[in-house]
Design a protein around this motif. Structure first.
Motif, PDB file in Angstrom:
ATOM      1  N   LEU A   1       0.779  -1.148   0.392  1.00 45.34           N
ATOM      2  CA  LEU A   1       0.108  -0.158  -0.079  1.00 45.34           C
ATOM      3  C   LEU A   1       1.007   1.282   0.383  1.00 45.34           C
ATOM      4  O   LEU A   1       1.599   1.156   0.824  1.00 45.34           O
ATOM      5  CB  LEU A   1      -1.031  -0.152   0.943  1.00 45.34           C
ATOM      6  CG  LEU A   1      -1.756  -1.283   1.653  1.00 45.34           C
ATOM      7  CD1 LEU A   1      -3.209  -0.591   2.511  1.00 45.34           C
ATOM      8  CD2 LEU A   1      -2.577  -1.338   0.143  1.00 45.34           C
ATOM      9  N   THR A   2       1.013   2.166  -1.153  1.00 45.80           N
ATOM     10  CA  THR A   2       1.791   2.975  -0.471  1.00 45.80           C
ATOM     11  C   THR A   2       0.200   4.844  -0.951  1.00 45.80           C
ATOM     12  O   THR A   2      -0.832   4.778  -1.622  1.00 45.80           O
ATOM     13  CB  THR A   2       1.910   3.077  -1.947  1.00 45.80           C
ATOM     14  OG1 THR A   2       2.930   2.327  -2.183  1.00 45.80           O
ATOM     15  CG2 THR A   2       2.819   4.858  -2.212  1.00 45.80           C
ATOM     16  N   GLN A   3       0.466   5.195   0.087  1.00 49.41           N
ATOM     17  CA  GLN A   3      -0.087   6.407   0.342  1.00 49.41           C
ATOM     18  C   GLN A   3       1.055   8.022   0.116  1.00 49.41           C
ATOM     19  O   GLN A   3       1.957   7.983  -0.200  1.00 49.41           O
ATOM     20  CB  GLN A   3      -0.305   6.710   1.725  1.00 49.41           C
ATOM     21  CG  GLN A   3      -1.332   5.341   2.530  1.00 49.41           C
ATOM     22  CD  GLN A   3      -1.185   5.578   3.984  1.00 49.41           C
ATOM     23  OE1 GLN A   3      -1.110   4.546   5.043  1.00 49.41           O
ATOM     24  NE2 GLN A   3      -1.822   6.696   4.748  1.00 49.41           N
ATOM     25  N   SER A   4       0.069   8.697  -0.266  1.00 49.00           N
ATOM     26  CA  SER A   4       0.021  10.345  -0.279  1.00 49.00           C
ATOM     27  C   SER A   4      -1.036  11.036  -0.315  1.00 49.00           C
ATOM     28  O   SER A   4      -2.157  10.955  -0.241  1.00 49.00           O
ATOM     29  CB  SER A   4       0.149  10.022  -2.241  1.00 49.00           C
ATOM     30  OG  SER A   4      -1.154   9.968  -3.239  1.00 49.00           O
ATOM     31  N   PRO A   5       0.070  12.404   0.276  1.00 51.90           N
ATOM     32  CA  PRO A   5       1.104  12.483  -0.396  1.00 51.90           C
ATOM     33  C   PRO A   5       1.733  12.165   1.048  1.00 51.90           C
ATOM     34  O   PRO A   5       1.326  11.929   1.939  1.00 51.90           O
ATOM     35  CB  PRO A   5       0.528  14.154  -0.029  1.00 51.90           C
ATOM     36  CG  PRO A   5      -0.521  14.535   0.653  1.00 51.90           C
ATOM     37  CD  PRO A   5      -1.021  13.527   0.275  1.00 51.90           C
ATOM     38  N   GLY A   6       2.738  12.397   1.178  1.00 49.64           N
ATOM     39  CA  GLY A   6       3.210  12.097   2.720  1.00 49.64           C
ATOM     40  C   GLY A   6       3.114  12.960   3.982  1.00 49.64           C
ATOM     41  O   GLY A   6       3.283  12.617   4.975  1.00 49.64           O
ATOM     42  N   THR A   7       3.051  13.964   3.595  1.00 50.37           N
ATOM     43  CA  THR A   7       2.642  15.453   4.188  1.00 50.37           C
ATOM     44  C   THR A   7       2.186  16.223   3.617  1.00 50.37           C
ATOM     45  O   THR A   7       1.730  16.448   2.535  1.00 50.37           O
ATOM     46  CB  THR A   7       4.046  16.266   4.761  1.00 50.37           C
ATOM     47  OG1 THR A   7       4.839  15.297   5.229  1.00 50.37           O
ATOM     48  CG2 THR A   7       3.264  17.096   5.161  1.00 50.37           C
ATOM     49  N   LEU A   8       0.453  16.720   4.371  1.00 50.68           N
ATOM     50  CA  LEU A   8      -0.441  17.346   3.892  1.00 50.68           C
ATOM     51  C   LEU A   8      -0.344  18.298   4.419  1.00 50.68           C
ATOM     52  O   LEU A   8      -0.923  18.526   5.964  1.00 50.68           O
ATOM     53  CB  LEU A   8      -1.621  16.164   4.252  1.00 50.68           C
ATOM     54  CG  LEU A   8      -2.779  17.233   2.842  1.00 50.68           C
ATOM     55  CD1 LEU A   8      -2.185  17.736   2.056  1.00 50.68           C
ATOM     56  CD2 LEU A   8      -4.043  16.107   3.701  1.00 50.68           C
ATOM     57  N   SER A   9      -0.357  19.633   4.755  1.00 52.59           N
ATOM     58  CA  SER A   9      -0.150  20.640   5.340  1.00 52.59           C
ATOM     59  C   SER A   9      -1.406  20.839   4.749  1.00 52.59           C
ATOM     60  O   SER A   9      -1.816  21.939   3.895  1.00 52.59           O
ATOM     61  CB  SER A   9       1.017  21.334   5.146  1.00 52.59           C
ATOM     62  OG  SER A   9       2.033  21.747   5.074  1.00 52.59           O
TER      63      SER A   9
END
Lengths: 125, 107
Positions: free
Chosen positions: B4-12
Motif C-alpha cells: 500500500l502506497t499512501q500519498s502525499p507523505g505530508t499534507l499541510s
C-alpha cells in the motif's frame, strides 16, 4: 469498558527471548481473533501475527519477518493473549500493540477496533 | 504481499479546509477490505473506516472513505484542530499490510 492492556516489555539482549501478555476485559474474549501489531521508533505500523478464536481452532498466522521466531497463543479462561518472541534481533525494537478484530467469530483477516496502549521492547546489547 | 502506497507523505492544511488522503494498492484489494486509522503522538491508532467506506463506532461524519480495487481515499470534509495526526490505511483482504502513513499537519 472494553480494554486491552499489554505487559512484559523491556530491554533484552539480541538472541534472547521475551514474552508479552495482553489482558482483555469488557468483552467475551474467546469470541474474537487477536492480533499483535508493532511500531518501530518513528516508523509506521507493521502487523506481526494473529490467533483465531477457538471456534476456528485457535490457529495462527504470522508476518514473514517473524515467522519461526514468534509464537502467539491464548488462554481464554484468563482472557489473555501472549506473544512469545525468541531469537530477538535489534530490528525487533518497537512498541508492540495488542489488537482485537472488529468482527467476532471471523475466520479471515480483519480491521482492528480495539487497541491496547502498547508495550515497548528494546533489543540491544 | 499487497503493498500500500499512501500519498502525499505530508499534507499541510488549515482548520476548516478539506483533506483528501490517498491509498493505492499494488494489486486489487478483495471485497474492499480496506481500513483507515488515525494515530496521534504517544497514542495507539484508532479505527476510523472499515470496508473502504463504513465509519467505525463513534467516528464523526466529517470522515468518509471511498474507493475500490486498487485506489482508495479518506476525506475529512472540514478539518477540526483534533484531526491533525498521522493516518494509515490497511488492507485485510489478502494477509494484512499497512501503508506507510500520511502526516496531516497544521499549515
Amino acid at each position: 469498558e472494553v480494554q486491552l492492556v499489554e505487559s512484559g516489555g523491556g530491554l533484552v539482549q539480541p538472541g534472547r527471548s521475551l514474552r508479552l501478555s495482553c489482558t482483555a476485559s469488557g468483552f467475551t474474549f474467546g469470541d474474537y481473533a487477536m492480533s499483535w501489531v508493532r511500531q518501530a521508533p518513528g516508523k509506521g505500523l507493521e502487523w506481526v501475527g494473529f490467533i483465531r478464536s477457538k471456534a476456528y481452532g485457535g490457529t495462527t498466522e504470522y508476518a514473514a519477518s517473524v515467522k519461526g521466531r514468534f509464537t502467539i497463543s491464548r488462554d481464554d479462561s484468563k482472557s489473555i493473549a501472549y506473544l512469545q518472541m525468541n531469537s530477538l534481533k535489534t530490528e525487533d525494537t518497537a512498541v508492540y500493540y495488542c489488537t482485537r478484530d472488529r468482527v467476532l467469530l471471523w475466520f479471515g483477516y480483519d480491521a482492528f477496533d480495539i487497541w491496547g496502549q502498547g508495550t515497548m521492547v528494546t533489543v540491544s546489547s | 504481499e499487497i503493498v500500500l502506497t499512501q500519498s502525499p507523505g505530508t499534507l499541510s492544511l488549515s482548520p476548516g479546509e478539506r483533506a483528501t488522503l490517498s491509498c493505492r494498492a499494488s494489486q486489487s484489494v478483495s471485497s474492499s477490505y480496506l481500513a483507515w486509522y488515525q494515530q496521534k503522538p504517544g497514542q495507539a491508532p484508532r479505527l476510523l473506516i472499515y470496508g473502504a467506506s463504513s465509519r467505525a463506532t463513534g467516528i464523526p461524519d466529517r470522515f468518509s472513505g471511498s474507493g475500490s480495487g486498487t485506489d482508495f481515499t479518506l476525506t475529512i470534509s472540514r478539518l477540526e484542530p483534533e484531526d491533525f495526526a498521522v493516518y494509515y490505511c490497511q488492507q485485510y483482504g489478502s494477509s494484512l499490510t499497512f501503508g506507510q502513513g500520511t502526516r496531516l499537519e497544521i499549515k
